[in-house]
Design a protein around this motif. Sequence first.
Motif, PDB file in Angstrom:
ATOM      1  N   PRO A  75       0.783  -1.217   0.048  1.00 38.73           N
ATOM      2  CA  PRO A  75       0.123  -0.167  -0.048  1.00 38.73           C
ATOM      3  C   PRO A  75       0.791   1.261  -0.154  1.00 38.73           C
ATOM      4  CG  PRO A  75      -0.050  -1.037   2.240  1.00 38.73           C
ATOM      5  CD  PRO A  75       0.654  -1.910   1.290  1.00 38.73           C
ATOM      6  N   PRO A  76       0.492   2.254  -0.979  1.00 39.67           N
ATOM      7  CA  PRO A  76       1.486   3.566  -0.903  1.00 39.67           C
ATOM      8  C   PRO A  76       1.381   4.165   0.334  1.00 39.67           C
ATOM      9  CG  PRO A  76      -0.388   3.579  -2.421  1.00 39.67           C
ATOM     10  CD  PRO A  76      -0.506   2.227  -1.822  1.00 39.67           C
ATOM     11  N   CYS A  77       0.193   4.331   1.136  1.00 43.30           N
ATOM     12  CA  CYS A  77      -0.055   5.095   2.366  1.00 43.30           C
ATOM     13  C   CYS A  77       0.217   4.414   3.610  1.00 43.30           C
ATOM     14  CB  CYS A  77      -1.443   5.327   2.415  1.00 43.30           C
ATOM     15  SG  CYS A  77      -1.883   6.438   3.603  1.00 43.30           S
ATOM     16  N   PRO A  78       1.278   5.236   4.549  1.00 38.69           N
ATOM     17  CA  PRO A  78       1.716   4.307   5.614  1.00 38.69           C
ATOM     18  C   PRO A  78       0.557   4.248   6.664  1.00 38.69           C
ATOM     19  CG  PRO A  78       2.189   6.732   5.607  1.00 38.69           C
ATOM     20  CD  PRO A  78       1.826   6.299   4.153  1.00 38.69           C
ATOM     21  N   VAL A  79      -0.602   4.949   6.468  1.00 44.80           N
ATOM     22  CA  VAL A  79      -1.753   4.683   7.612  1.00 44.80           C
ATOM     23  C   VAL A  79      -2.927   3.940   6.949  1.00 44.80           C
ATOM     24  CG1 VAL A  79      -1.188   6.408   9.185  1.00 44.80           C
ATOM     25  CG2 VAL A  79      -2.660   7.093   7.347  1.00 44.80           C
ATOM     26  N   ALA A  80      -2.706   3.293   5.687  1.00 42.49           N
ATOM     27  CA  ALA A  80      -3.851   2.633   5.000  1.00 42.49           C
ATOM     28  C   ALA A  80      -4.528   1.710   5.953  1.00 42.49           C
ATOM     29  CB  ALA A  80      -3.306   1.810   3.847  1.00 42.49           C
ATOM     30  N   ARG A  81      -4.036   0.736   6.609  1.00 41.02           N
ATOM     31  CA  ARG A  81      -4.559  -0.005   7.668  1.00 41.02           C
ATOM     32  C   ARG A  81      -5.428   0.434   8.809  1.00 41.02           C
ATOM     33  NH1 ARG A  81      -2.402  -6.014   9.594  1.00 41.02           N
ATOM     34  NH2 ARG A  81      -4.497  -6.445  10.531  1.00 41.02           N
ATOM     35  N   PRO A  82      -4.705   1.362   9.615  1.00 41.39           N
ATOM     36  CA  PRO A  82      -5.609   1.745  10.572  1.00 41.39           C
ATOM     37  C   PRO A  82      -6.831   2.820  10.400  1.00 41.39           C
ATOM     38  CG  PRO A  82      -3.027   2.882  10.649  1.00 41.39           C
ATOM     39  CD  PRO A  82      -3.212   1.605   9.752  1.00 41.39           C
ATOM     40  N   CYS A  83      -6.410   3.518   9.035  1.00 33.33           N
ATOM     41  CA  CYS A  83      -7.242   4.596   8.717  1.00 33.33           C
ATOM     42  C   CYS A  83      -8.686   4.061   8.041  1.00 33.33           C
ATOM     43  CB  CYS A  83      -6.869   5.493   7.484  1.00 33.33           C
ATOM     44  SG  CYS A  83      -7.891   6.403   6.346  1.00 33.33           S
ATOM     45  N   GLY A  84      -8.507   2.868   7.253  1.00 32.32           N
ATOM     46  CA  GLY A  84      -9.494   2.252   6.948  1.00 32.32           C
ATOM     47  C   GLY A  84     -10.329   2.837   5.545  1.00 32.32           C
ATOM     48  N   GLY A  85      -9.929   3.933   5.110  1.00 30.80           N
ATOM     49  CA  GLY A  85     -10.708   4.659   4.158  1.00 30.80           C
ATOM     50  C   GLY A  85     -10.555   4.051   2.859  1.00 30.80           C
ATOM     51  N   CYS A  86      -9.289   3.562   2.694  1.00 32.37           N
ATOM     52  CA  CYS A  86      -8.991   2.749   1.360  1.00 32.37           C
ATOM     53  C   CYS A  86      -8.898   1.376   1.576  1.00 32.37           C
ATOM     54  CB  CYS A  86      -7.686   3.174   1.002  1.00 32.37           C
ATOM     55  SG  CYS A  86      -7.378   5.159   0.416  1.00 32.37           S
ATOM     56  N   GLN A  87      -9.953   0.614   1.305  1.00 31.25           N
ATOM     57  CA  GLN A  87     -10.009  -0.752   1.492  1.00 31.25           C
ATOM     58  C   GLN A  87      -9.364  -1.573   0.454  1.00 31.25           C
ATOM     59  OE1 GLN A  87     -12.547   1.062   0.983  1.00 31.25           O
ATOM     60  NE2 GLN A  87     -14.204   0.978   2.494  1.00 31.25           N
ATOM     61  N   LEU A  88      -8.865  -1.068  -0.542  1.00 28.70           N
ATOM     62  CA  LEU A  88      -8.158  -1.940  -1.444  1.00 28.70           C
ATOM     63  C   LEU A  88      -6.525  -1.272  -1.789  1.00 28.70           C
ATOM     64  CD1 LEU A  88     -11.076  -2.141  -3.971  1.00 28.70           C
ATOM     65  CD2 LEU A  88     -10.523  -3.824  -2.263  1.00 28.70           C
ATOM     66  N   GLN A  89      -6.040  -0.530  -0.898  1.00 29.92           N
ATOM     67  CA  GLN A  89      -4.662  -0.231  -1.169  1.00 29.92           C
ATOM     68  C   GLN A  89      -3.741  -1.367  -1.220  1.00 29.92           C
ATOM     69  OE1 GLN A  89      -2.344   2.805   0.586  1.00 29.92           O
ATOM     70  NE2 GLN A  89      -4.252   4.331   0.343  1.00 29.92           N
ATOM     71  N   SER A  90      -3.888  -2.542  -0.739  1.00 27.34           N
ATOM     72  CA  SER A  90      -2.916  -3.815  -0.959  1.00 27.34           C
ATOM     73  C   SER A  90      -3.280  -4.438  -2.146  1.00 27.34           C
ATOM     74  CB  SER A  90      -3.105  -4.683   0.419  1.00 27.34           C
ATOM     75  OG  SER A  90      -2.904  -3.580   1.337  1.00 27.34           O
ATOM     76  N   VAL A  91      -4.247  -4.106  -2.780  1.00 31.99           N
ATOM     77  CA  VAL A  91      -4.643  -4.922  -3.955  1.00 31.99           C
ATOM     78  C   VAL A  91      -4.302  -4.313  -5.223  1.00 31.99           C
ATOM     79  CG1 VAL A  91      -6.851  -5.763  -5.309  1.00 31.99           C
ATOM     80  CG2 VAL A  91      -6.768  -5.543  -2.603  1.00 31.99           C
ATOM     81  N   THR A  92      -3.658  -5.169  -6.160  1.00 31.92           N
ATOM     82  CA  THR A  92      -3.048  -4.462  -7.466  1.00 31.92           C
ATOM     83  C   THR A  92      -4.169  -3.781  -8.119  1.00 31.92           C
ATOM     84  OG1 THR A  92      -3.791  -6.429  -8.689  1.00 31.92           O
ATOM     85  CG2 THR A  92      -1.514  -6.336  -7.946  1.00 31.92           C
ATOM     86  N   TYR A  93      -3.850  -2.710  -9.024  1.00 31.15           N
ATOM     87  CA  TYR A  93      -5.001  -1.975  -9.757  1.00 31.15           C
ATOM     88  C   TYR A  93      -6.007  -2.829 -10.487  1.00 31.15           C
ATOM     89  CZ  TYR A  93      -7.871   2.130 -11.136  1.00 31.15           C
ATOM     90  OH  TYR A  93      -8.825   2.824 -11.541  1.00 31.15           O
ATOM     91  N   GLU A  94      -5.269  -3.418 -11.196  1.00 31.36           N
ATOM     92  CA  GLU A  94      -6.204  -4.662 -12.446  1.00 31.36           C
ATOM     93  C   GLU A  94      -6.987  -5.182 -11.695  1.00 31.36           C
ATOM     94  OE1 GLU A  94      -3.537  -7.234 -14.285  1.00 31.36           O
ATOM     95  OE2 GLU A  94      -4.995  -7.434 -15.669  1.00 31.36           O
ATOM     96  N   GLU A  95      -6.577  -5.702 -10.232  1.00 33.98           N
ATOM     97  CA  GLU A  95      -7.735  -6.485  -9.510  1.00 33.98           C
ATOM     98  C   GLU A  95      -8.720  -5.771  -8.790  1.00 33.98           C
ATOM     99  OE1 GLU A  95      -7.957  -9.948  -9.735  1.00 33.98           O
ATOM    100  OE2 GLU A  95      -9.393  -9.903  -7.897  1.00 33.98           O
TER     101      GLU A  95
END
Length: 489
Positions: A75-95
């Motif tokens: 995930p490009p954002c360091p707080v992707a997981r605790p923030c939770g606003g971006c549910q798919l940051q760990s998923v490739t864009y194609e997927e």
Amino acid sequence: MCEERVFKKNDIVTVTVTDFGNDGEGIGKADGYTLFIKDAVIGDTVSARIMKVKKGYAYARLLEVITPSPHRTDPPCPVARPCGGCQLQSVTYEEQLHFKRRKVENALRRIGGFSEEKLRAVMQDTEPSPRTLRYRNKMIVPVGTGKDGAPVAGFYAGRTHDIIPCEDCLLGQPENGAILKEILGFMREKGMSAYDEESGEGLIRHVFLRRSRESGENMLCLITNGDAAEYAHELQARLGPGAHPEWKITGAGYSVNRERTNVIFGGPVRPLWGKAALEDALHSEKYDIHMRYRISPMSFYQVNPYIAEKMYEKVLDLAELTGTETVFDLYCGIGTISLFLASGAREVIGVEIVPDAVKNAAENAALNGLSNARFLEGKAEEVVPALMKRENLRADVVVVDPPRKGCDETLLDTITGIAPEKLIYVSCDPATLARDLKRLTGCGYDLTFVKPYDQFAMTGHVEVVSLLQRVSNTRERMITLDVEMEDHS
Ligand code: SAH
């Protein structure tokens, strides 16, 4: 005898993730249970801790990715997981794009009752967003008080109301962080308090910023729990173009909200300095459209202009205008879609409930030199029947673009009564779209086109443009029915 395992809270399981849930959470099966695991990616094998057990399913917390999925990415954002606003940051864009198509298909199948054959015929691939980060033109950040008593701004953690300090959201604009920091610094110096949800005390509730992609100008609006006029000059001196030309905050205001509510805006926006509305533009090279829009802070405006203009271009494709049509654009906001349509139709009538937005829509028609669009204020479900009664208009094309809860049933029935040749349904919620499409296809319309648009890259949300075409002559059928009923009475 085979003993079935019963999960308890805190059990640790190893599971392979085989699907995504509606919000992009991972789904796996273990011992007959369906496990919902936030932050797990389809194709991962993970270990997870059981958090909550229900009948037949359980929620689990991701502990470790044992074998990462080919669809997993950093995930490009360091707080992707605790923030939770971006549910798919760990998923490739194609997927992400595949996920969104499946999400729409699933809703149409399960809620809309559409067959596999129909879905194969109408479903299109998800249109990718030209930008997957830094695409959002709007930011609304809650302000609270940190442990040390100083004001903080950030994001609500997951589904809670705890604020995680984060001054740079990667979906938003790069200057947002510095602007927020300056506002927090100003609050500290002036002893301006942050609003406290528990006690209902404190002045600053939210910071709203919207940026024009076209000009780079920003419009600031503070949501306050009381009057803020006394700070106008000092705020301007700190944040205005004189102090920070690079931020281009050319207009600022505040809206007083004293209610204990999740609704963000309160009363009408009062001026702090500069312009009362932002101006942006959306384009379609294909139709040689370059539309300018005035946008007041309380008016709705799509958050991702890069893909919004592609969606509006598709609406025009589907409408196939020849210059003779009367078009209704219901839930029209500031007239974004209406004015794209007005460039090709005889007349466009827009309906919108928010007074500032209707005002913007009329201003925007004038701004673009279009005299064939008019805008009515009120609830679409009330304005349209009244309009039909008063003017006995017929519409060749109707566009609806409702908020997440979808269209009012009475509005859908009014529309099928008007019997336009084409009904274009733009939706930001596949579930209510599917529900409404079911009703419409039961009333003389055929679903012929459904395309997801990745308006909200990195998040689980999706926008959809769909087309319904009239199959039977509903209007004539209704008249015949009336005659038959009279015959029998
Ligand atoms: N088509 C516009 C706005 C879509 S958002 C665009 O693309 O920019 C949905 C809009 O519907 C919002 O502006 C909201 O204020 C408006 N709205 C919500 N409920 C409504 C209702 N019952 N009748 C008319 N408009 C409504």
